[in-house]
Design a protein around this motif. Structure first.
Motif, mmCIF file in Angstrom:
data_model
loop_
_atom_site.group_PDB
_atom_site.id
_atom_site.type_symbol
_atom_site.label_atom_id
_atom_site.label_comp_id
_atom_site.label_asym_id
_atom_site.label_seq_id
_atom_site.Cartn_x
_atom_site.Cartn_y
_atom_site.Cartn_z
ATOM 1 N N SER A 169 -3.081 10.419 -26.155
ATOM 2 C CA SER A 169 -2.871 12.107 -26.524
ATOM 3 C C SER A 169 -1.684 11.617 -26.522
ATOM 4 C CB SER A 169 -2.631 12.850 -24.943
ATOM 5 O OG SER A 169 -1.346 12.355 -23.857
ATOM 6 N N GLU A 170 -0.674 10.651 -26.813
ATOM 7 C CA GLU A 170 1.113 10.226 -27.071
ATOM 8 C C GLU A 170 1.814 11.600 -26.427
ATOM 9 O OE1 GLU A 170 1.337 10.755 -31.404
ATOM 10 O OE2 GLU A 170 -0.045 9.369 -31.375
ATOM 11 N N SER A 171 1.704 11.396 -24.612
ATOM 12 C CA SER A 171 2.387 12.231 -24.523
ATOM 13 C C SER A 171 3.266 11.902 -23.167
ATOM 14 C CB SER A 171 1.807 13.221 -23.847
ATOM 15 O OG SER A 171 0.552 13.685 -23.514
ATOM 16 N N ILE A 172 3.626 12.416 -22.734
ATOM 17 C CA ILE A 172 4.051 12.255 -20.597
ATOM 18 C C ILE A 172 4.190 12.064 -20.234
ATOM 19 C CG2 ILE A 172 6.738 10.899 -19.420
ATOM 20 C CD1 ILE A 172 7.136 10.066 -22.456
ATOM 21 N N ASN A 173 3.214 12.013 -19.117
ATOM 22 C CA ASN A 173 2.990 12.752 -18.385
ATOM 23 C C ASN A 173 3.461 12.229 -16.773
ATOM 24 O OD1 ASN A 173 1.421 14.592 -19.422
ATOM 25 N ND2 ASN A 173 0.032 12.982 -20.046
ATOM 26 N N GLN A 174 3.265 13.133 -15.636
ATOM 27 C CA GLN A 174 4.478 12.438 -14.571
ATOM 28 C C GLN A 174 2.756 12.122 -13.445
ATOM 29 O OE1 GLN A 174 7.057 14.761 -11.981
ATOM 30 N NE2 GLN A 174 7.362 13.703 -10.871
ATOM 31 N N HIS B 36 -1.671 -4.360 -16.043
ATOM 32 C CA HIS B 36 -2.398 -3.513 -16.012
ATOM 33 C C HIS B 36 -2.483 -2.712 -13.982
ATOM 34 C CE1 HIS B 36 -4.548 -3.092 -19.961
ATOM 35 N NE2 HIS B 36 -4.072 -3.911 -20.513
ATOM 36 N N ILE B 37 -1.963 -1.754 -13.844
ATOM 37 C CA ILE B 37 -2.562 -0.814 -12.701
ATOM 38 C C ILE B 37 -3.825 -0.287 -12.811
ATOM 39 C CG2 ILE B 37 -1.085 0.796 -10.565
ATOM 40 C CD1 ILE B 37 1.372 0.406 -12.170
ATOM 41 N N ILE B 38 -3.816 -0.398 -11.635
ATOM 42 C CA ILE B 38 -5.405 0.132 -11.433
ATOM 43 C C ILE B 38 -5.646 0.424 -9.987
ATOM 44 C CG2 ILE B 38 -8.118 -0.537 -11.315
ATOM 45 C CD1 ILE B 38 -6.912 -1.283 -13.657
ATOM 46 N N GLY B 39 -5.257 1.836 -10.103
ATOM 47 C CA GLY B 39 -4.619 2.631 -8.788
ATOM 48 C C GLY B 39 -5.815 4.183 -9.288
ATOM 49 N N PHE B 40 -5.743 4.598 -7.941
ATOM 50 C CA PHE B 40 -6.486 6.673 -8.065
ATOM 51 C C PHE B 40 -5.268 6.913 -8.319
ATOM 52 C CE2 PHE B 40 -7.244 10.382 -5.580
ATOM 53 C CZ PHE B 40 -8.651 9.876 -6.514
ATOM 54 N N CYS B 41 -6.018 8.371 -9.335
ATOM 55 C CA CYS B 41 -4.627 8.860 -9.910
ATOM 56 C C CYS B 41 -4.840 10.285 -9.673
ATOM 57 C CB CYS B 41 -4.875 9.421 -11.350
ATOM 58 S SG CYS B 41 -3.396 9.935 -12.369
ATOM 59 N N PHE B 42 -4.627 10.969 -8.715
ATOM 60 C CA PHE B 42 -4.116 12.268 -7.954
ATOM 61 C C PHE B 42 -4.355 12.980 -9.014
ATOM 62 C CE2 PHE B 42 -2.101 9.697 -4.796
ATOM 63 C CZ PHE B 42 -3.198 9.189 -3.616
ATOM 64 N N LEU B 43 -3.846 12.701 -10.368
ATOM 65 C CA LEU B 43 -3.640 14.337 -11.123
ATOM 66 C C LEU B 43 -5.110 14.163 -11.500
ATOM 67 C CD1 LEU B 43 -2.665 15.865 -12.984
ATOM 68 C CD2 LEU B 43 -2.041 13.958 -14.806
ATOM 69 N N ARG B 44 -5.458 13.530 -11.698
ATOM 70 C CA ARG B 44 -7.374 13.312 -12.565
ATOM 71 C C ARG B 44 -8.089 12.499 -11.356
ATOM 72 N NH1 ARG B 44 -5.375 15.151 -16.596
ATOM 73 N NH2 ARG B 44 -4.345 13.827 -18.511
ATOM 74 N N HIS C 237 0.869 -1.444 0.353
ATOM 75 C CA HIS C 237 0.405 -0.037 -0.134
ATOM 76 C C HIS C 237 0.567 1.593 -0.333
ATOM 77 C CE1 HIS C 237 -3.091 -2.712 2.664
ATOM 78 N NE2 HIS C 237 -2.870 -3.331 1.366
ATOM 79 N N LEU C 238 2.044 1.367 -0.870
ATOM 80 C CA LEU C 238 3.157 2.256 -1.220
ATOM 81 C C LEU C 238 1.962 3.478 -2.346
ATOM 82 C CD1 LEU C 238 6.503 0.349 -0.801
ATOM 83 C CD2 LEU C 238 5.338 1.867 0.594
ATOM 84 N N LEU C 239 2.135 4.696 -2.059
ATOM 85 C CA LEU C 239 2.142 5.589 -3.120
ATOM 86 C C LEU C 239 3.280 5.125 -4.242
ATOM 87 C CD1 LEU C 239 0.709 8.340 -1.449
ATOM 88 C CD2 LEU C 239 -0.649 6.255 -2.714
ATOM 89 N N VAL C 240 3.179 5.644 -5.285
ATOM 90 C CA VAL C 240 3.830 5.619 -6.366
ATOM 91 C C VAL C 240 4.095 7.244 -7.382
ATOM 92 C CG1 VAL C 240 4.414 2.869 -6.922
ATOM 93 C CG2 VAL C 240 2.658 4.322 -8.156
ATOM 94 N N ASP C 241 5.397 7.368 -7.145
ATOM 95 C CA ASP C 241 5.166 8.292 -7.984
ATOM 96 C C ASP C 241 5.505 7.792 -9.692
ATOM 97 O OD1 ASP C 241 4.988 10.825 -9.404
ATOM 98 O OD2 ASP C 241 6.814 11.870 -7.937
ATOM 99 N N MET C 242 5.610 8.506 -10.402
ATOM 100 C CA MET C 242 5.930 7.320 -11.866
ATOM 101 C C MET C 242 5.505 8.320 -13.388
ATOM 102 S SD MET C 242 2.752 5.073 -13.189
ATOM 103 C CE MET C 242 0.901 5.549 -13.638
ATOM 104 N N LEU C 243 6.516 8.267 -14.571
ATOM 105 C CA LEU C 243 6.241 8.749 -15.543
ATOM 106 C C LEU C 243 5.854 7.832 -16.581
ATOM 107 C CD1 LEU C 243 9.739 10.987 -16.641
ATOM 108 C CD2 LEU C 243 7.805 12.192 -15.275
ATOM 109 N N TYR C 244 4.176 8.469 -17.009
ATOM 110 C CA TYR C 244 3.543 7.124 -18.017
ATOM 111 C C TYR C 244 3.464 7.938 -19.257
ATOM 112 C CZ TYR C 244 -0.605 4.164 -18.909
ATOM 113 O OH TYR C 244 -1.243 3.401 -19.150
ATOM 114 N N TYR C 245 3.748 7.121 -20.145
ATOM 115 C CA TYR C 245 3.585 7.014 -21.326
ATOM 116 C C TYR C 245 1.502 7.330 -22.144
ATOM 117 C CZ TYR C 245 2.983 7.049 -26.438
ATOM 118 O OH TYR C 245 2.325 7.423 -27.908
ATOM 119 N N SER C 246 1.108 8.555 -22.411
ATOM 120 C CA SER C 246 -0.233 7.917 -22.697
ATOM 121 C C SER C 246 -0.543 8.402 -24.216
ATOM 122 C CB SER C 246 -1.214 9.946 -22.183
ATOM 123 O OG SER C 246 -2.214 9.298 -22.669
#
Length: 316
Positions: free
Chosen positions: A164-169, A185-193, A152-161
């Motif tokens: 949108s063909e872009s990389i977001n943190q 697939h990681i099923i997780g709560f995204c703090f950005l969205r 149950h550790l939070l993660v910080d990642m760079l993810y290629y969408s």
């Protein structure tokens, strides 16, 4: 299964988890609740320190251990075959851990069973054409992803969408790890969205485990999210005909395209499929040339005609 074997199996099951719900024992052994109560009472009377109750589940008090469990050759062979299937899809670290565990199992087998397992290992293969770069990307982060999900550790990642063909943190609370459509697939709560999202592991470019932990109970149930996602895939029934003289060549491939049933005629075999998308299916049918034809639905026949015209104009 006689009662002595069942009592031993219940002991092993209780040692496999921190706490085992009553319903799991009922379902595994196909017995009623009263039989479970009698078996638990028999084990405690025999000196096994079992705690818990029907509401919360049962557990063995910490510090009590059974002697090492012996596997028979059928159980060891099942693990071997599982490992063969795991190899093409697992990251290298996970598969190495599996191989080490299998070596320990082999070490305690009888000599005759060792020969049986060695022969089976030499004769069984799972072939793959190549080790894709996607799998290599997955290898880099998969062990950390497992740690994050289990701890149950939070993660910080760079993810290629891909959309949108872009990389977001992204900062994510990983609620689960699910395998479907030939990928993890990681099923997780995204703090950005501010909502649960689906992240394919092969699209993670960088990943860092954070010291911050989370409580899964603070977030929506990811099983509900998965059910909603899967419900969006509209499926359609398709009927085709394949010439009898080539059906043997597609006996395995047809299962990759939603094969349901077939009815063999004098010259043609009618086959039914259930598919979520026309694109891949119509290309597969075009591979059969004049030895295959689409009967329904009309929309798929129309797409096959368009594709035929495109191919013709391309080579013209």
């Amino acid at each position: 299964m006689n009662r002595i074997d069942r009592l031993t199996a219940i002991l092993i099951q209780l040692q496999s988890k921190k706490r085992v719900p009553l319903v799991e024992i009922e379902e595994r052994f196909e017995i009623g609740r009263r039989t479970v109560f009698r078996d638990i009472r028999a084990l405690t009377e025999a000196g096994v320190p079992i705690g818990g109750d029907a509401a919360e589940g049962y557990f063995i008090v910490e510090g009590y251990h059974l002697p090492p469990v012996m596997l028979n050759k059928e159980e060891a062979a099942a693990l071997l075959l599982g490992g063969k299937l795991l190899a093409p899809k697992a990251d290298k670290k996970t598969y190495r851990a599996f191989e080490e565990a299998l070596l320990k199992i082999k070490a305690v087998l009888r000599y005759s069973d060792k020969d049986y397992l060695q022969t089976l290992e030499d004769k069984v293969q799972v072939l793959q054409f190549r080790h894709s770069s996607d799998t290599e990307d997955q290898d880099r982060f998969f062990p950390d992803i497992q740690k994050a999900v289990a701890g149950h550790l939070l993660v910080d990642m760079l993810y290629y969408s891909n959309y949108s063909e872009s990389i977001n943190q992204r900062k994510v609370a990983p609620l689960g790890l699910v395998y479907y459509n030939d990928n993890w697939h990681i099923i997780g709560f995204c703090f950005l969205r501010k909502q649960i999202r689906d992240f394919r592991t092969t699209r993670v470019r960088e990943l860092m485990l954070l010291e911050e932990t989370f409580d899964p109970c603070d977030y929506p149930n990811y099983d509900d999210f998965l059910k909603e996602q899967l419900s969006r895939f509209d499926v359609e029934e398709v009927t085709v005909e394949i010439r009898n003289d080539i059906t043997r060549f597609i006996s395995d491939a047809k299962y990759n395209y939603g094969f349901v049933s077939e009815k063999k005629g004098q010259e043609w075999t009618e086959m039914k499929f259930v598919i979520p998308d026309h694109h891949f299916f119509v290309h597969w049918m075009m591979m059969h040339g004049k030895y295959g034809r689409i009967l329904s639905p009309p929309s798929l026949i129309k797409r096959a005609k368009e594709l035929s015209r495109e191919i013709f104009e391309h080579y013209l």
